[in-house]
Design a protein around this motif. Structure first.
Motif, mmCIF file in Angstrom:
data_model
loop_
_atom_site.group_PDB
_atom_site.id
_atom_site.type_symbol
_atom_site.label_atom_id
_atom_site.label_comp_id
_atom_site.label_asym_id
_atom_site.label_seq_id
_atom_site.Cartn_x
_atom_site.Cartn_y
_atom_site.Cartn_z
ATOM 1 N N ASP A 12 0.825 -1.204 0.000
ATOM 2 C CA ASP A 12 0.000 0.000 0.000
ATOM 3 C C ASP A 12 0.861 1.256 0.000
ATOM 4 N N ILE A 17 -5.093 4.311 -6.215
ATOM 5 C CA ILE A 17 -6.335 4.273 -6.990
ATOM 6 C C ILE A 17 -6.258 5.275 -8.143
ATOM 7 N N THR A 18 -5.781 6.476 -7.850
ATOM 8 C CA THR A 18 -5.658 7.496 -8.890
ATOM 9 C C THR A 18 -4.684 7.064 -9.980
ATOM 10 N N THR A 21 -6.337 4.004 -12.058
ATOM 11 C CA THR A 21 -7.447 4.436 -12.912
ATOM 12 C C THR A 21 -6.950 5.403 -13.989
ATOM 13 N N ASN A 34 -15.453 -0.810 -9.812
ATOM 14 C CA ASN A 34 -14.154 -0.791 -9.136
ATOM 15 C C ASN A 34 -14.344 -1.009 -7.641
ATOM 16 N N GLU A 36 -11.986 -1.781 -3.918
ATOM 17 C CA GLU A 36 -10.657 -1.835 -3.354
ATOM 18 C C GLU A 36 -10.707 -2.129 -1.852
ATOM 19 N N MET A 47 -7.178 -4.379 -5.337
ATOM 20 C CA MET A 47 -8.203 -3.718 -6.138
ATOM 21 C C MET A 47 -8.656 -4.623 -7.278
ATOM 22 N N THR A 49 -10.819 -4.235 -10.768
ATOM 23 C CA THR A 49 -11.317 -3.223 -11.688
ATOM 24 C C THR A 49 -11.873 -3.911 -12.927
#
Length: 277
Positions: A12, A17-18, A21, A34, A36, A47, A49
């Motif tokens: 992590d 996420i940003t 995506t 999506n 997570e 995650m 997706t």
């Protein structure tokens, strides 16, 4: 247009996420769904997706690798029908449920073959025109028996093996051939009452609920990563035989639900645990 699922499992860190995506957007892919999860105790990010568009798999994964930390696992999986081989002994309820749901579309799965160490369930397989292979264990060592089964399994190249009340312990060699691809139904709410005669064990303890557990198979008996569990209430008036009868309904339900989760790529295995989206 195609639909695929991107599974991400990595250490992590802020902004994942940003970043992920953003890569999908740069490839012109539409995010359908999506989900997570962060395991703070392990510092691990997961995650799932679901994507739609035109894919260049190699380039997409290469670009994803550029934004992920070094400790990572990622895979891109096509949506669609998966193929399974089912292994059985004598009990029909789990196999029958899988056959019915596959036949009527309740499970998006192709049951390519059924292997049994007895021929008891061959008539059931015949009703659905599924090839049935009897591989008796009589007169064979465990390794010899499993090598015959592996030769049959190899013909069908299944995505997963499903143990629908297959009542023999698999060797480490067999399990290692199909890592996190063997799904078993255990007739108990694990970790309670592992091994043989769990309903007898439960009855002797006077339990007030009974359940079933679907899990991936590893080399520790009934201790693989858990996919799905459920329970039903019982009371002191139930005999061991009545507990077993009620338990069969839970077993078939839990197995089919677990298989559905796996087929939909909703399950990520890490260590001896799962994340189920």
């Amino acid at each position: 247009m195609q639909r695929k699922v991107l599974i991400t499992d990595c250490a992590d860190e802020p902004g994942l996420i940003t970043k992920l995506t953003g890569v999908c957007y740069a490839h012109g892919l539409n995010i359908i769904k999506n989900s997570e999860f962060v395991d703070n105790s392990q510092g691990r990010f997961f995650m799932r997706t679901e994507l739609e568009g035109r894919f260049d798999d190699e380039r997409l994964l290469a670009d994803i690798d550029k934004v992920l930390p070094a400790q990572r696992h990622r895979r891109l999986v096509s949506k669609g029908t998966k193929r399974i081989v089912v292994m059985v002994t004598k009990e029909a309820h789990c196999l029958g449920d899988l056959l019915m749901k596959a036949y009527y579309g309740g499970l998006d799965v192709e049951i390519a073959a059924i292997i049994g160490n007895y021929d008891t369930l061959k008539p059931l397989a015949d009703k659905f025109d599924i090839p049935f292979y009897e591989v008796s264990h009589e007169g064979l060592t465990r390794h010899e028996h499993e090598h015959v089964m592996m030769d049959i399994i190899a013909k069908f190249n299944p995505d997963y093996l499903v143990l629908a009340k297959y009542m023999r312990v698999l060797t480490p060699e067999f399990v290692e051939r199909y890592p996190n691809r063997i799904i078993n139904i255990h007739h108990s709410f694990l970790p309670a009452f592992i091994g043989a005669a769990p309903y007898r064990q439960a009855w002797e303890r006077g339990v007030k609920i009974i359940g079933a557990t679907a899990h991936f198979v590893n080399n520790c008996l009934d201790e693989g990563p858990i996919i799905k569990q459920d329970v039903i209430p019982v009371d002191h008036s139930y005999s061991a035989e009545e507990l077993a009868k009620c338990g069969r309904d839970v077993e078939k339900s839990v197995l089919s639900k677990a298989l559905q989760l796996v087929l939909q790529e909703d399950v990520i295995v890490y260590g001896n645990k799962t994340v189920v989206f």
